[in-house]
Design a protein around this motif. Structure first.
Motif, PDB file in Angstrom:
ATOM      1  N   VAL A  39       2.081  -1.255   9.835  1.00  0.00           N
ATOM      2  CA  VAL A  39       1.050  -0.339  10.308  1.00  0.00           C
ATOM      3  C   VAL A  39       0.173   0.082   9.139  1.00  0.00           C
ATOM      4  CG1 VAL A  39       0.552   1.843  11.461  1.00  0.00           C
ATOM      5  CG2 VAL A  39       2.572   0.503  12.138  1.00  0.00           C
ATOM      6  N   GLU A  41      -2.287   2.627   7.979  1.00  0.00           N
ATOM      7  CA  GLU A  41      -2.709   3.968   8.369  1.00  0.00           C
ATOM      8  C   GLU A  41      -4.065   4.291   7.728  1.00  0.00           C
ATOM      9  OE1 GLU A  41       0.756   6.873   8.835  1.00  0.00           O
ATOM     10  OE2 GLU A  41       1.478   5.480   7.303  1.00  0.00           O
ATOM     11  N   ARG A  42      -5.012   4.676   8.533  1.00  0.00           N
ATOM     12  CA  ARG A  42      -6.376   4.911   8.063  1.00  0.00           C
ATOM     13  C   ARG A  42      -6.441   5.972   6.963  1.00  0.00           C
ATOM     14  NH1 ARG A  42     -10.335   2.706  11.160  1.00  0.00           N
ATOM     15  NH2 ARG A  42      -9.706   1.771  13.152  1.00  0.00           N
ATOM     16  N   GLU A  58      -8.803  -2.772   4.609  1.00  0.00           N
ATOM     17  CA  GLU A  58      -7.979  -3.119   5.776  1.00  0.00           C
ATOM     18  C   GLU A  58      -7.762  -4.623   5.851  1.00  0.00           C
ATOM     19  OE1 GLU A  58      -8.586  -3.798  10.485  1.00  0.00           O
ATOM     20  OE2 GLU A  58      -9.562  -2.007   9.643  1.00  0.00           O
ATOM     21  N   GLY A  90      -3.552   2.135  12.670  1.00  0.00           N
ATOM     22  CA  GLY A  90      -3.371   3.304  13.519  1.00  0.00           C
ATOM     23  C   GLY A  90      -2.315   4.249  13.000  1.00  0.00           C
ATOM     24  N   ASN A  91      -1.840   5.110  13.870  1.00  0.00           N
ATOM     25  CA  ASN A  91      -0.809   6.086  13.543  1.00  0.00           C
ATOM     26  C   ASN A  91       0.556   5.418  13.550  1.00  0.00           C
ATOM     27  OD1 ASN A  91       1.361   8.058  14.915  1.00  0.00           O
ATOM     28  ND2 ASN A  91       0.015   9.257  13.584  1.00  0.00           N
ATOM     29  N   GLN A  94       2.874   6.294  16.640  1.00  0.00           N
ATOM     30  CA  GLN A  94       2.336   5.734  17.880  1.00  0.00           C
ATOM     31  C   GLN A  94       2.504   4.225  17.941  1.00  0.00           C
ATOM     32  OE1 GLN A  94      -1.726   7.073  18.044  1.00  0.00           O
ATOM     33  NE2 GLN A  94      -1.186   9.142  18.690  1.00  0.00           N
ATOM     34  N   GLN A  95       2.247   3.563  16.825  1.00  0.00           N
ATOM     35  CA  GLN A  95       2.327   2.103  16.816  1.00  0.00           C
ATOM     36  C   GLN A  95       3.770   1.620  16.913  1.00  0.00           C
ATOM     37  OE1 GLN A  95      -0.121   0.103  17.183  1.00  0.00           O
ATOM     38  NE2 GLN A  95      -1.731   1.637  16.984  1.00  0.00           N
TER      39      GLN A  95
END
Length: 262
Positions: A39, A41-42, A58, A90-91, A94-95
């Motif tokens: 994941v 993360e932004r 990214e 993403g989070n 959540q992912q």
């Protein structure tokens, strides 16, 4: 419960392939499928660069993860394993939760390493949130070890910390499914000092006997399933005593209320 598929959620810098390899004895408990998850993360990308989110960063991180996963997958294929992979933005919670629901995995494996106090707080809240959102057991892998230590199979000598709750019962049932993997299990019950405040010496002794009897019963159940089990009852600081029990039996997995494993 059998473990046929696990989710290996890694940020790469904190959890490497040798950690996954140490879990391959779970094939004795029917493990045959590994799903990789990275994941991006932004907020972490922006924090790393000190600016806003960078699309180029990214793409770079995606490619790094893709190269790593291809290399890992080839090794697992040679071992007869099935492999899947997700690289998403993403989070984290959540992912992971999305992947768990889509893949229907039996175990989530996450990394753990030394962080700043703020990061520790942030990481802790993520794990707590994930525990609330999924019923799938979570292995928080302490990848960074003491000097001279080696990565070893964490489920060979697990510690089951129980408080007799339904969650503890589910944890015991989960471990029963690993009888072909576990060599010895230590079943621990710790009574906090404050729980015994105001009790007479006779009442404390009665309390101790009742809890030891419960421990013996749990151990007898494991023994009947072919798993060597040791009871461990004490009074004091819960976290400290559980860690002591883990060190005494040289365990590598702590399974307790909430199905979190460390």
């Amino acid at each position: 419960m059998k473990i046929t598929k696990l989710l290996f959620a890694t940020r790469l810098e904190e959890l490497w392939f040798d950690a996954l390899q140490s879990l391959m004895d779970l094939r004795k408990a029917d493990l045959n499928h590994v799903v990789f998850l990275n994941v991006i993360e932004r907020d972490k990308v922006a924090l790393h660069r000190g600016t806003g989110y960078q699309k180029g960063e990214e793409i770079k991180l995606r490619e790094m993860a893709n190269v790593r996963f291809i290399d890992w997958a080839e090794t697992l294929f040679e071992q007869g394993m099935e492999v899947g992979a997700y690289i998403v933005v993403g989070n984290l919670v959540q992912q992971i939760n999305t992947a768990v629901q889509k893949e229907e995995v039996d175990l989530i494996v996450m990394g753990h390493h030394k962080k700043t106090k703020i990061e520790i707080l942030f990481s802790g809240s993520q794990i707590s949130e994930l525990l609330r959102r999924t019923s799938t057991p979570i292995l928080v892998y302490k990848y960074i070890l003491d000097a001279g230590d080696k990565i070893r199979a964490p489920f060979e000598k697990p510690v089951l910390a129980t408080d007799w709750s339904p969650a503890s019962q589910r944890a015991a049932e989960y471990l029963s499914g690993l009888k072909n993997v576990i060599k010895t299990i230590r079943v621990v019950n710790v009574a906090p000092d404050k729980q015994l405040n105001g009790l007479s010496a006779m009442e404390v002794q009665k309390f101790r006997k009742e809890n030891r009897k419960k421990l013996d019963k749990v151990c007898e159940t494991f023994e009947s399933q072919g798993i060597k089990a040791e009871p461990y009852f004490c009074i004091g600081d819960v976290v400290g005593e559980i860690e002591k029990a883990d060190q005494d039996c040289n365990g590598r997995a702590l399974l307790h209320k909430g199905h979190k494993v460390e």
